[in-house]
Design an enzyme around this catalytic site. Structure first.
Site, PDB file in Angstrom:
ATOM      1  N   LYS A 182      -0.793 -12.635  27.220  1.00  0.00           N
ATOM      2  CA  LYS A 182      -1.628 -12.448  28.416  1.00  0.00           C
ATOM      3  C   LYS A 182      -2.643 -11.321  28.283  1.00  0.00           C
ATOM      4  O   LYS A 182      -3.748 -11.410  28.808  1.00  0.00           O
ATOM      5  CB  LYS A 182      -0.741 -12.213  29.637  1.00  0.00           C
ATOM      6  CG  LYS A 182       0.037 -13.452  30.033  1.00  0.00           C
ATOM      7  CD  LYS A 182       0.868 -13.231  31.259  1.00  0.00           C
ATOM      8  CE  LYS A 182       1.684 -14.498  31.546  1.00  0.00           C
ATOM      9  NZ  LYS A 182       2.531 -14.387  32.708  1.00  0.00           N
ATOM     10  N   ASP A 203      -0.498 -15.131  38.647  1.00  0.00           N
ATOM     11  CA  ASP A 203       0.921 -14.771  38.782  1.00  0.00           C
ATOM     12  C   ASP A 203       1.210 -14.066  40.105  1.00  0.00           C
ATOM     13  O   ASP A 203       2.195 -14.364  40.788  1.00  0.00           O
ATOM     14  CB  ASP A 203       1.360 -13.849  37.635  1.00  0.00           C
ATOM     15  CG  ASP A 203       1.650 -14.607  36.352  1.00  0.00           C
ATOM     16  OD1 ASP A 203       1.901 -15.824  36.417  1.00  0.00           O
ATOM     17  OD2 ASP A 203       1.646 -13.975  35.279  1.00  0.00           O
TER      18      ASP A 203
HETATM   19  P1  NDP Z   1       5.936  -8.957  28.105  1.00  0.00           P
HETATM   20  O1  NDP Z   1       6.418  -9.209  26.715  1.00  0.00           O
HETATM   21  O2  NDP Z   1       4.495  -8.681  28.349  1.00  0.00           O
HETATM   22  O3  NDP Z   1       6.742  -7.680  28.716  1.00  0.00           O
HETATM   23  C1  NDP Z   1       8.136  -7.621  28.603  1.00  0.00           C
HETATM   24  C2  NDP Z   1       8.672  -6.564  29.565  1.00  0.00           C
HETATM   25  O4  NDP Z   1      10.098  -6.573  29.499  1.00  0.00           O
HETATM   26  C3  NDP Z   1       8.259  -5.132  29.196  1.00  0.00           C
HETATM   27  O5  NDP Z   1       8.185  -4.349  30.362  1.00  0.00           O
HETATM   28  C4  NDP Z   1       9.433  -4.691  28.326  1.00  0.00           C
HETATM   29  O6  NDP Z   1       9.588  -3.300  28.231  1.00  0.00           O
HETATM   30  C5  NDP Z   1      10.562  -5.291  29.092  1.00  0.00           C
HETATM   31  N1  NDP Z   1      11.773  -5.468  28.301  1.00  0.00           N
HETATM   32  C6  NDP Z   1      11.960  -6.327  27.275  1.00  0.00           C
HETATM   33  N2  NDP Z   1      13.220  -6.220  26.816  1.00  0.00           N
HETATM   34  C7  NDP Z   1      13.841  -5.281  27.569  1.00  0.00           C
HETATM   35  C8  NDP Z   1      15.153  -4.731  27.578  1.00  0.00           C
HETATM   36  N3  NDP Z   1      16.080  -5.150  26.698  1.00  0.00           N
HETATM   37  N4  NDP Z   1      15.445  -3.796  28.501  1.00  0.00           N
HETATM   38  C9  NDP Z   1      14.515  -3.389  29.391  1.00  0.00           C
HETATM   39  N5  NDP Z   1      13.246  -3.869  29.426  1.00  0.00           N
HETATM   40  C10 NDP Z   1      12.919  -4.802  28.526  1.00  0.00           C
HETATM   41  O7  NDP Z   1       6.446 -10.195  28.967  1.00  0.00           O
HETATM   42  P2  NDP Z   1       5.899 -10.658  30.400  1.00  0.00           P
HETATM   43  O8  NDP Z   1       5.658  -9.445  31.205  1.00  0.00           O
HETATM   44  O9  NDP Z   1       4.795 -11.619  30.236  1.00  0.00           O
HETATM   45  O10 NDP Z   1       7.135 -11.479  30.976  1.00  0.00           O
HETATM   46  C11 NDP Z   1       8.307 -10.820  31.482  1.00  0.00           C
HETATM   47  C12 NDP Z   1       9.277 -11.873  31.988  1.00  0.00           C
HETATM   48  O11 NDP Z   1       8.769 -12.469  33.182  1.00  0.00           O
HETATM   49  C13 NDP Z   1       9.483 -12.989  30.978  1.00  0.00           C
HETATM   50  O12 NDP Z   1      10.866 -13.176  30.736  1.00  0.00           O
HETATM   51  C14 NDP Z   1       8.822 -14.200  31.598  1.00  0.00           C
HETATM   52  O13 NDP Z   1       9.488 -15.408  31.347  1.00  0.00           O
HETATM   53  C15 NDP Z   1       8.847 -13.887  33.104  1.00  0.00           C
HETATM   54  N6  NDP Z   1       7.692 -14.478  33.794  1.00  0.00           N
HETATM   55  C16 NDP Z   1       7.897 -15.429  34.770  1.00  0.00           C
HETATM   56  C17 NDP Z   1       6.812 -15.992  35.428  1.00  0.00           C
HETATM   57  C18 NDP Z   1       7.033 -17.012  36.485  1.00  0.00           C
HETATM   58  O14 NDP Z   1       6.071 -17.707  36.850  1.00  0.00           O
HETATM   59  N7  NDP Z   1       8.202 -17.131  37.036  1.00  0.00           N
HETATM   60  C19 NDP Z   1       5.427 -15.621  35.119  1.00  0.00           C
HETATM   61  C20 NDP Z   1       5.336 -14.602  34.120  1.00  0.00           C
HETATM   62  C21 NDP Z   1       6.438 -14.082  33.467  1.00  0.00           C
HETATM   63  P3  NDP Z   1       8.837  -2.472  27.040  1.00  0.00           P
HETATM   64  O15 NDP Z   1       7.432  -2.247  27.522  1.00  0.00           O
HETATM   65  O16 NDP Z   1       9.643  -1.237  26.953  1.00  0.00           O
HETATM   66  O17 NDP Z   1       8.894  -3.318  25.794  1.00  0.00           O
END
Ligand code: NDP
Length: 282
Positions: A67, A103
């Site tokens: 994104k 979103d």
């Molecule tokens: P990104 O990869 O951009 O960001 C991931 C986020 O999750 C970051 O804040 C990351 O933290 C955090 N994270 C990952 N692993 C862990 C962990 N083990 N413990 C704590 N924090 C963690 O992904 P997106 O933001 O695009 O998506 C996030 C989630 O939202 C996804 O699972 C996706 O499926 C869902 N989603 C659902 C949508 C819907 O329409 N329902 C739309 C968009 C997303 P850090 O920065 O520290 O790595």
């Protein structure tokens, strides 16, 4: 008539529900369209998108982890995409791709219209600062929440999101290890991808919850199990997964591409009925 061409780009993307949702919308409105899932690693995304455009692609959804790359690749952007710093919907225009972010609107519509929540005046805890958090944060502020505390595993990313929101008195960051000191919240939004990888990632302090707390996971299916189980055990008043948001952000994208808004209840009910097999990729 040749169907118009659309796609969702992501990595991985094979389990995305977007092709199914857009096909259902097209059938409902009698619009012929082709909508496929295209797997592209970040390093290949620009090339894959250019090839898609060359083959007549008219619009695309973009899911994780692309994104922020889509935001950079767009020739022009909506105001909400600029505020989010992330793009989940691309529209082909003469001068290149126009980037938008549906979103936040999708989440707010799901919470207020489907679940009947009044977001105004709520104190919000936003867990995560990735593409999804960036998309929903401005929309939640616009929906009238009182303030928003952003907590992310990597604090620098949370700080960058708070800076981009530009409302330091209302949207600010705290550390994950200090969650037990933050008081209680009327809305807790899990915008992390933690539930995809780690069991037990969601042992959050019970002090975050009060008698009004709505707990919302942007994830759905298996990826939402951990957070939703915590929220139920903590007796949150509302416990909501991301399936409704998924359908609503898709309807918003569909309207951008086709100029008409589909009804969402049928496909929502259909996906909900098959909820146990959902993985959660969008
Ligand atoms: P990104 O990869 O951009 O960001 C991931 C986020 O999750 C970051 O804040 C990351 O933290 C955090 N994270 C990952 N692993 C862990 C962990 N083990 N413990 C704590 N924090 C963690 O992904 P997106 O933001 O695009 O998506 C996030 C989630 O939202 C996804 O699972 C996706 O499926 C869902 N989603 C659902 C949508 C819907 O329409 N329902 C739309 C968009 C997303 P850090 O920065 O520290 O790595």
């Amino acid at each position: 008539m040749t169907p118009s061409r659309f796609a969702v780009f992501g990595h991985p993307v094979a389990h995305s529900l977007s092709p199914r949702i857009h096909a259902a919308f097209g059938r409902q409105l009698g619009i012929a369209l082709e909508y496929v899932a295209i797997d592209a690693e970040p390093s290949q995304f620009a090339q894959a998108l250019a090839q898609f455009a060359a083959r007549g692609g008219q619009g695309a959804n973009v899911t994780l982890p692309l994104k922020e790359d889509a935001h950079a690749l767009a020739a022009s952007r909506s105001e909400r995409a600029v505020r989010a710093g992330a793009v989940n919907t691309l529209v082909r225009r003469e001068d290149g791709w126009f980037g938008d972010n549906t979103d936040g609107a999708g989440l707010v519509r799901d919470l207020t219209e489907r679940h009947g929540l009044d977001l105004r005046g709520r104190r919000v805890l936003l867990l995560g600062a990735g593409g999804a958090a960036r998309g929903v944060a401005p929309a939640l502020l616009d929906a009238g929440v009182r303030d928003m505390v952003i907590v992310n595993r990597s604090p620098a990313r949370a700080d960058a999101l708070a800076d981009a929101l530009g409302e330091p008195g209302r949207a600010y960051t705290r550390y994950w290890e200090d969650l037990h000191e933050l008081g209680d919240f009327e809305l807790i939004v899990n915008a992390t991808a933690a539930g995809r990888q780690e069991e037990g990632a969601f042992v959050l302090p019970l002090s975050l919850v009060d008698s009004l707390t709505a707990a919302v996971d942007l994830n759905y299916g298996e990826a939402a199990i951990g957070f939703l189980a915590w929220a139920r055990a903590a007796q949150c008043r509302d416990v909501i997964d991301g399936l409704g948001m998924l359908v609503e952000q898709a309807a918003e994208a569909f309207e951008l591409w086709h100029g008409t808004r589909p009804r969402t209840e049928e496909i929502y009910a259909d996906l909900r009925a098959h909820g146990r097999v959902l993985v959660g990729e969008d």
